[in-house]
Motif scaffolding. Structure first.
Motif, short mmCIF file in Angstrom:
data_model
loop_
_atom_site.label_atom_id
_atom_site.label_comp_id
_atom_site.label_asym_id
_atom_site.label_seq_id
_atom_site.Cartn_x
_atom_site.Cartn_y
_atom_site.Cartn_z
N GLU A 260 0.81 -1.21 0.00
CA GLU A 260 0.00 0.00 0.00
C GLU A 260 0.85 1.28 0.00
OE1 GLU A 260 -2.35 -3.23 0.35
OE2 GLU A 260 -0.83 -2.78 1.87
N THR B 212 -13.27 -2.56 -1.70
CA THR B 212 -12.43 -1.37 -1.83
C THR B 212 -11.26 -1.43 -0.85
OG1 THR B 212 -14.34 -0.05 -2.50
CG2 THR B 212 -12.41 1.15 -1.73
N ASP C 94 -8.39 0.47 1.28
CA ASP C 94 -7.97 1.75 1.84
C ASP C 94 -6.44 1.77 1.86
OD1 ASP C 94 -7.33 3.96 3.34
OD2 ASP C 94 -8.76 3.57 4.95
N SER D 52 -4.40 3.91 2.73
CA SER D 52 -3.75 4.58 3.85
C SER D 52 -3.43 3.59 4.96
CB SER D 52 -4.63 5.70 4.40
OG SER D 52 -5.79 5.17 5.04
N LYS D 53 -3.95 2.36 4.84
CA LYS D 53 -3.73 1.33 5.85
C LYS D 53 -2.75 0.28 5.33
CE LYS D 53 -8.27 2.13 7.90
NZ LYS D 53 -9.61 1.57 8.24
#
Length: 610
Positions: free
Chosen positions: A342, A448, A450, A452-453
């Motif tokens: 990520e 979806t 995330d 940011s994680k």
């Protein structure tokens, strides 16, 4: 010579013609062309992808999946026992075949899995023989880590078990997160030890796994880059791309056998025939090798007759005995200090790792994963489960419809396989399940991410499928995809193994030190914990691990075999199949190392009869 045009190819007087410029096919062609006195031609339906970053940069693996330029993007038929889904069956298309698009794991099978090839009727096919060829295909690159890291990561390679001069580079992932050692520690507390060298035929345990990456350049090492490119200037090594094989030309040979004289193929919408004076070698893979045999009149006469194809050789095993690994994903959110995939979705993170890549470091320099673990049944299942699985290890363990059209000879060979499986189920030294980690969130349709994680995905698979499927032609057109019927989960053992290993991983996540890095479970979703709920989850998320084998099985003809131990198609004098379709019983690991070994051994077999 470099890739040639069709006129040059047809004008050459070929001794050997290889159908398929993939993993095994290029091995065979490169080794045969070492003799300057023979001419070797390769027909490849795809193109050359030598400089495509999504292929060459290891951290970009999987970017070309679903892209028809690189991936055949086959789909299975409806899977009745997996919620009537069609499951993607990716296969590499182009120079290098699946070795150019796979997930780079270079992990070997168990010793016993290769020794049973001989027990099933194939003299000379055993661990010692194939270890020699696995070593011949590779050169090991020792990881640059400290002794303490070697212990923590579980990677202490024994140089005696690995090749030193072979074409394929074998190295270890350079980017190892905190999750790697934490999960290994938690696995040990739950009865699964570290295995710092699993290449010696004893795979059980957790490890930092080897990959087909050249660590000196941080690029993928595959049959196109390692077997073809360095030898492309040989004047006797001719490759024609964009050439889709349509039919093997057969003529009468000696002693009632048929002789393969050439191959009809399609290029740019036109049909041509290429001839070879010595042998035709079929290396089109587990899905397309049986398809091409059937289009050429070799297969179950009843299937051929349905399509109006004259049966030249009645061989009921063609396209039968399909086996594959499949998986269910377990995804967890982890502590933000874990540098997972990520981070590449932020401009700063991407820039950082692009700079690291220039130094052959970071996420992009290796596979975005590091941890494998092989589990014996006793590690994650109870005594009653294990006994039930043994009882289901037979044709009668599947619904009657699965084998109702299977010919007696093929059934006989499959029952012999089940007998072997029964002995492996409760063997503490033999794996029944596999964890393939991903340092990030595995893409799931409709879910979806995330960015940011931070995430970790455990791809959990069974190692020995109890289900059996088929691959057969849908029509007489070589351009139509074959009908791939995997029959996933038709034998209850496969579903139960995946259910139990998912439950086991919940225990691992709840065990220190993994527990301290664990934030929450993403998949299976909250509330899905019972056997029945998990079974439904598996059916809805099941995916292939892309390790199909068995459809041109190397077995005695009376056991449904398609080729003999010299890889000759029964009923022919010079047509061989040299790819993973000849492996009669699925191995517990990735098939890449065996694909190279089959190519190397197959080339030596061909050389021996010159």
């Amino acid at each position: 010579m470099p890739i040639v045009n069709v006129d040059t190819f047809l004008g050459a007087k070929l001794d050997y013609l290889v159908i398929g410029g993939g993993t095994s096919g290029l091995v065979v062609a490169a080794r045969l062309s070492e003799d300057p006195n023979v001419a070797v031609g390769v027909l490849e339906a795809g193109n050359d992808h030598a400089d495509v970053p999504e292929i060459t940069i290891p951290g970009m693996m999987a970017r070309v999946i679903h892209n028809p330029e690189f991936d055949w993007t086959f789909y299975s038929e409806l899977q009745k026992y997996a919620n009537d889904r069609k499951v993607l069956q990716s296969r590499g298309k182009g120079i290098g075949g699946s070795s150019a698009i796979n997930f780079l794991a270079s992990v070997r099978p168990a010793k016993e899995e290769l020794d049973v090839l001989e027990r099933l009727g194939n003299p000379g096919w055993n661990w010692e023989s194939l270890l020699k060829y696995m070593k011949k295909s590779e050169h090991l690159q020792i990881p640059n880590i400290t002794p303490d890291q070697a212990v923590a990561y579980a990677v202490v390679p024994d140089p005696n078990l690995h090749g030193t001069n072979g074409p394929i580079a074998k190295s270890f992932p350079p980017h190892v997160t905190e999750m790697h050692s934490a999960v290994l520690d938690s696995l040990e507390k739950n009865g699964v030890p570290r295995n710092a060298e699993n290449s010696g035929g004893n795979p059980v345990g957790g490890l930092l796994f080897p990959t087909s990456v050249d660590s000196s350049t941080a690029t993928r090492s595959h049959s196109g880059s390692a077997y073809f490119a360095p030898n492309a200037q040989r004047p006797n090594f001719l490759v024609l791309t964009g050439a889709h094989a349509a039919k093997i030309i057969l003529a009468s040979g000696k002693a009632g056998l048929l002789r393969a004289t050439g191959v009809e193929f399609i290029k740019d919408g036109k049909s041509y025939v290429a001839n070879a004076s010595k042998e035709i070698i079929l290396s089109a893979g587990t899905f397309q090798s049986p398809q091409l045999l059937e289009l050429s009149g070799i297969g179950d006469k009843d299937i051929l007759n349905v399509h109006g194809i004259e049966p030249r050789i009645d061989l009921p095993g063609v396209g039968e005995n399909l086996q594959d690994h499949s998986l269910a994903p377990a995804i967890i959110e982890v502590d933000k200090k874990v540098e997972s995939l990520e981070v590449l979705f932020s401009p700063e993170g991407l820039a950082k790792h692009q700079e690291l890549y220039k130094q052959q470091k970071g996420i992009l320099a290796g596979i975005p994963s590091s941890l494998f673990a092989f589990f014996p049944a006793k590690a994650f299942a109870g005594t009653e489960d294990i006994q039930r699985w043994k009882s289901l290890s037979s044709i009668s363990g599947s619904p009657p419809e699965i084998f109702e059209k299977t010919k007696p000879s093929v059934k006989r060979g499959i029952e012999k396989q089940y007998e072997l499986l029964r002995g492996w189920v409760d063997d503490p030294a033999h794996p029944m399940a596999l964890l393939l980690s991903l340092n990030g969130h595995f893409p799931i349709p409709g879910l979806t991410i995330d960015h940011s994680k931070r995430y970790m995905t455990s791809l959990l698979a069974y190692t020995h499928p109890f289900a059996r499927g088929t691959v057969h032609i849908k029509s007489t057109s070589p351009l139509d995809a074959p009908a791939i019927q995997q029959n996933y989960l038709s034998n209850p053992v496969d579903l139960e193994v995946l259910t139990k290993i998912l439950q086991f991983m919940d225990k691992v996540y709840a065990t220190e030190p993994t527990k301290s890095l664990f934030v929450k479970r993403i998949l299976p979703p909250k509330g899905v914990e019972t056997d029945e709920a998990l079974k439904e989850y598996v059916k809805s998320t099941l995916a292939t691990v892309h390790h199909p084998v068995g459809t041109c099985a190397m077995l005695p003809r009376e056991d449904g075999g398609v080729v003999d131990s010299n890889l000759l198609v029964y009923g022919t004098e010079n047509l061989r199949v040299i790819d993973c379709s000849v492996i009669p019983l699925e191995i517990s690991s990735n098939v890449q190392t065996l694909a190279y070994a089959v190519g190397e051994k197959g080339a030596d077999i061909v050389k021996a009869v010159r």
